[in-house]
Enzyme design. Structure first.
Site, PDB file in Angstrom:
ATOM      1  N   GLU A  70      45.341  25.784  34.076  1.00 54.84           N
ATOM      2  CA  GLU A  70      44.566  25.545  35.674  1.00 54.84           C
ATOM      3  C   GLU A  70      45.114  24.459  35.831  1.00 54.84           C
ATOM      4  O   GLU A  70      46.045  23.226  35.110  1.00 54.84           O
ATOM      5  CB  GLU A  70      43.114  24.962  34.388  1.00 54.84           C
ATOM      6  CG  GLU A  70      43.261  26.567  33.937  1.00 54.84           C
ATOM      7  CD  GLU A  70      41.399  26.021  32.432  1.00 54.84           C
ATOM      8  OE1 GLU A  70      41.151  24.576  32.292  1.00 54.84           O
ATOM      9  OE2 GLU A  70      41.040  26.626  32.519  1.00 54.84           O
TER      10      GLU A  70
ATOM     11  N   THR B 204      46.981  24.324  29.844  1.00 53.33           N
ATOM     12  CA  THR B 204      47.353  25.557  29.408  1.00 53.33           C
ATOM     13  C   THR B 204      46.105  25.816  28.881  1.00 53.33           C
ATOM     14  O   THR B 204      45.848  24.410  27.985  1.00 53.33           O
ATOM     15  CB  THR B 204      48.983  25.845  29.484  1.00 53.33           C
ATOM     16  OG1 THR B 204      48.932  24.806  27.828  1.00 53.33           O
ATOM     17  CG2 THR B 204      50.048  25.250  30.295  1.00 53.33           C
TER      18      THR B 204
ATOM     19  N   ASP C 148      45.536  30.987  30.340  1.00 55.14           N
ATOM     20  CA  ASP C 148      44.827  30.214  31.749  1.00 55.14           C
ATOM     21  C   ASP C 148      46.280  29.170  31.692  1.00 55.14           C
ATOM     22  O   ASP C 148      46.670  28.619  30.768  1.00 55.14           O
ATOM     23  CB  ASP C 148      43.914  29.143  31.732  1.00 55.14           C
ATOM     24  CG  ASP C 148      42.591  29.972  31.373  1.00 55.14           C
ATOM     25  OD1 ASP C 148      42.739  31.284  32.282  1.00 55.14           O
ATOM     26  OD2 ASP C 148      41.452  29.999  30.619  1.00 55.14           O
TER      27      ASP C 148
ATOM     28  N   GLU D 197      41.636  34.856  26.411  1.00 54.65           N
ATOM     29  CA  GLU D 197      41.698  34.065  27.875  1.00 54.65           C
ATOM     30  C   GLU D 197      43.681  33.564  28.063  1.00 54.65           C
ATOM     31  O   GLU D 197      43.440  32.735  26.549  1.00 54.65           O
ATOM     32  CB  GLU D 197      41.001  33.534  28.212  1.00 54.65           C
ATOM     33  CG  GLU D 197      41.023  32.951  29.037  1.00 54.65           C
ATOM     34  CD  GLU D 197      39.735  31.809  30.208  1.00 54.65           C
ATOM     35  OE1 GLU D 197      39.756  31.015  30.733  1.00 54.65           O
ATOM     36  OE2 GLU D 197      38.327  32.267  29.361  1.00 54.65           O
TER      37      GLU D 197
END
Length: 835
Positions: A17, A31, A15, A13
């Protein structure tokens, strides 16, 4: 980006966010990096944004390669994760998809979970635009990447420039509010990738939070910069004073020591002045030498700086790094300028080496595939003959062009290889069908084609493809020729077998070959029957039977003639007398006619007779039905004349049943004859020719039958009238004499029954129907059918000259009648009807 839908327990993953915000506070973005399902080890970093992300669109980017992960906001790098060996599977390495979600993280996101989501403010909306994806797509069915080796190297080679690294350092120092690398409470032992951020940790608390927020840091930075400038100026002044004092005190002490020595020695003032001038000259020479050395060093530094700047410019031009700009502060010392150029130069040199390797790899593959396509075998890829690369243009654009060219060549190579394999397989199949040595055949095209599964790749040049096409065309032509020969041999063999009635035992040997007749051409080869040996055996057998046929030709001709006569007899057609059996023997014995021609003629007559039989089939079936009804009519007439038909003897009930059926059939005979005549009339009109039955028009026979039937009906009617008259006379006689004579049983109609109880029918030869189809059927199968039909016409056309009995002669006529059976017409009178 995530792959949790495919790898539930080992997902990766990456990200961006946006954390929940309190009104009036700066927005924060976080992050995350997770690898191989390692959610227990979070790699979060949080930053305060310098803008409100809800007011306008901004660009958020992620660069993900095998070596590094870089997060960008508006093209400013904010975070870099470099892959290390210690990270192992924690570095994301499996294919991921892009997702955009709004989810409830109020348990931790907003001030540690202090503020919860207010769902009354729903709906919550996020807008996205201008999505751009660059990279290697992955097949979702097997998770295999479509990324070529050169593409992967290209993406792995992307790094940050010096300016970008400087921008990232400024951003992190100014905006980062939390880093997992500095969270000593959560990670007493920092993760492996956090070892290089040691100097940065002094700005963070033990919880990983920054010591100062964004506003305080900005104000204090301004004050600190002013203090630093003032301090630096004071330190420079103090240093100069301290240096001058130091230098003055040392020189003064030395001069005072020298003067003391001169005084003790007693040097004169002139000598002292000369020594001081000499000393000054010596100092000037030393200073001048030092100045010259310093000037030379400065020129060298200028030259080195210029050379390195030129090299940097050349490298940037060659690599196509137009975004990089060399900014030099001319006020800085030369050494500092050189020191600032060296890292950029080293970075560009490394990039050049990597780019050269990429170009060398791609060009090597291009030249190798080109050589394979052209079919040349003299190209050498050894290290002694390296690939020539133009170092003036090593840009990404040029590399992309080479990659496109390589992909085109790889596609062409793949297509050619597929064509070669298909052609080799087709050639192998043809060789198997024709029983030809495949290895020798394919080696005539190219030696590398006989073993496509070995270590050497097959030749894919135009010459090889053309050679394969010609070889396949030659094999197909040969297959077509052999197939035609085999089919001709099979047809001839079957014809000879049927002609000479070859036994089944002799046919079994070639039974596997004869089964191909009627099969499609592409299926014949699958039976392995196209070998030269099989065709030679078939041709030899045909030749043997042909020779045998010549010896047995007379027998075959007579047999065919008998077959023709049998077909004509069955169809009631007159056979062609030009090939009669008597003539055939004489013609063959005399040698006037070739038996083969005579046999062909008879076969043509047989074909014609069969065709005519098929044309006459429907009418002949109706004729057979009519003849069968006539037979039942004759039997019924005999049955009606039998006085014992109603006796209780054995089988009487069966005769009664047959009589009932026969009467039903007889009543339909006139209708059957009419329909048959109509059918014949239509047939004759369609073909403009008469329908002959054993050489006689069938219509005339039917008309004669109708006339005879009418005469029979008239005869029966008169017979019934005479019987009534006889009964009247017998009644008068009884009245005169007062007694009735006992009737005499006539023995003329006594019939014997067979073992089944049926009466044996005897034709009524003296009736008016004596020329009915019973006689017709007896005559039609004889060899003298014309004479028989003449006799039938003679009997049918004879007039019925019935004797007129006058009133005066009735008594005398009845004298002879009384001696006969009262239940049937007198035979003596019936015998004179057909005079």
């Amino acid at each position: 980006m995530s792959n949790g839908d495919v790898f539930e327990k080992s997902h990766d993953e990456l990200d961006f966010e946006f954390l929940g915000n309190i009104r009036g506070r700066e927005w924060r973005v976080q992050t995350n990096v997770y690898g191989n399902g390692s959610t227990a080890v979070g790699r979060e970093e949080r930053y305060q944004l310098w803008f409100d992300p809800t007011e306008d669109y901004h660009q958020y980017s992620i660069l993900w390669s095998h070596e590094r992960i870089i997060f960008y906001i508006d093209n400013i790098p904010i975070r870099e994760v470099v892959r290390t060996q210690a990270m192992g599977g924690d570095f994301p390495s499996k294919p991921m998809s892009l997702y955009a979600t709004i989810w409830d993280g109020s348990t931790w996101a907003t001030s540690g979970g202090r503020y919860k989501v207010n769902y009354k403010l729903a709906p919550y909306v996020a807008d996205f635009a201008d999505l751009i994806l660059h990279g290697c797509a992955v097949d979702p069915s097997d998770h295999k990447t479509a990324c070529q080796g050169s593409d992967a190297v290209l993406y792995d080679a992307i790094t940050m420039s010096a300016d970008q690294r400087t921008a990232m350092a400024k951003f992190r120092k100014k905006h980062m509010t939390y880093s997992y690398c500095h969270d000593r409470i959560r990670y007493p032992t920092p993760p492996a990738e956090c070892m290089f951020v040691g100097p940065e940790s002094q700005n963070f608390l033990a919880s990983g939070e920054a010591k100062f927020n964004y506003r305080h840091r900005r104000g204090r930075r301004y004050g600190r910069s002013s203090v630093d400038a003032r301090t630096k100026g004071e330190m420079a002044v103090e240093t100069g004073i301290r240096t001058g004092v130091c230098m003055g005190s040392k020189c003064g002490a030395l001069l005072r020591e020298l003067e003391k020595i001169w005084t003790e020695v007693g040097e004169s003032k002139e000598d002292k002045d000369l020594m001081l001038v000499e000393l000054e000259r010596e100092c000037i020479r030393v200073y001048r030498r030092k100045v010259e050395e310093a000037g030379s060093n400065r020129a060298h530094l200028h030259r080195s700086l210029a050379e390195k700047e030129a090299e940097v410019t050349a490298l940037m031009s060659a690599l196509g790094e137009q975004s990089l700009q060399l900014k030099m502060e001319k006020r800085l010392p030369l050494k500092e300028q050189l020191a600032s150029v060296n890292p950029l130069l080293e970075d560009l040199r490394k990039k050049k080496e990597e780019r050269l390797k990429q170009f060398a790899d791609i060009k090597s593959q291009i030249e190798k595939i080109t050589v394979e396509i052209l079919g040349s075998s003299h190209h050498d890829h050894s290290p002694a003959n390296p690939v020539k690369i133009e170092e003036d243009d090593l840009s990404i654009r040029k590399l992309t062009e080479y990659q496109s060219q390589l992909r085109i060549l790889q596609k062409e190579k793949s297509d050619r290889l597929q064509k070669v394999l298909e052609s080799v397989n087709e050639m192998h199949s043809l060789c198997e069908h024709l029983e030809v040595d495949f290895r020798k055949t394919v080696e005539t095209v190219h030696p590398s084609l006989h073993d496509t599964g070995g270590g050497h790749s097959p030749n894919i040049s135009e010459t090889a493809l053309e050679g394969l096409s010609q070889a396949i065309l030659k094999l197909k032509t040969e297959k077509k020729i052999r197939t035609q020969k085999l089919l001709e041999a099979v047809e001839s063999l079957l014809e000879l077998w049927n002609l000479m009635d070859t036994p089944v035992e002799e046919r079994k040997y070639f039974g596997r070959v004869t089964c191909i007749l009627g099969l499609p051409e592409h299926d014949i080869g699958c039976f392995g029957l196209l070998s030269l040996d099989t065709i030679k055996q078939m041709e030899a057998e045909v030749e043997r039977l042909t020779n045998l046929k010549a010896r047995r030709m007379k027998e075959l001709v007579l047999r065919k003639r008998m077959e023709l006569e049998e077909i004509c007899r069955t169809a009631h057609i007159e056979p062609d007398m030009s090939t009669a059996s008597e003539k055939i023997g004489a013609l063959i014995d005399s040698g006037i006619v070739d038996p083969s021609e005579l046999l062909t003629k008879i076969e043509m007559q047989i074909v014609k007779a069969r065709e005519e039989s098929m044309i006459r089939k429907e009418i002949m079936e109706r004729v057979d039905k009519w003849l069968a009804a006539c037979e039942e009519e004759n039997w019924l007439e005999d049955y009606d004349q039998d006085e014992n038909k109603y006796s209780a003897g054995r089988g009487a009930h069966l005769n009664l049943k047959r009589a009932e059926k026969a009467r039903a059939i007889v009543t339909k005979i006139p209708d059957t004859v009419d329909k048959l005549m109509n059918k014949i009339s239509v047939w004759e009109k369609e073909r403009n020719m008469p329908f002959l039955y054993d050489g006689v028009p069938l219509v005339s026979l039917l008309e004669e039958y109708k006339v005879i039937r009418l005469k029979k009906e008239e005869l029966k009617r008169r017979y019934r009238d005479q019987k009534k008259l006889q009964n009247l006379l017998l009644t008068g006689k009884e009245t005169v004499y007062g007694s009735k004579p006992s009737p005499k049983r006539s023995n003329n109609f006594n019939r014997k029954t067979n073992e089944n109880g049926f009466m044996t029918p005897t034709p009524w030869r003296l009736s008016a129907g004596g020329a009915t189809p019973d006689l017709l059927m007896q005559c039609s199968y004889s060899g003298h059918s014309n004479g028989c039909f003449k006799e039938i016409r003679r009997l049918s056309t004879t007039s019925l000259n019935l004797i007129s009995i006058s009133k005066d002669d009735r008594v005398s006529s009845l004298a002879s009648v009384t001696s006969s059976e009262p239940g049937s017409p007198p035979l003596s009178q019936l015998s004179g009807l057909n005079r």
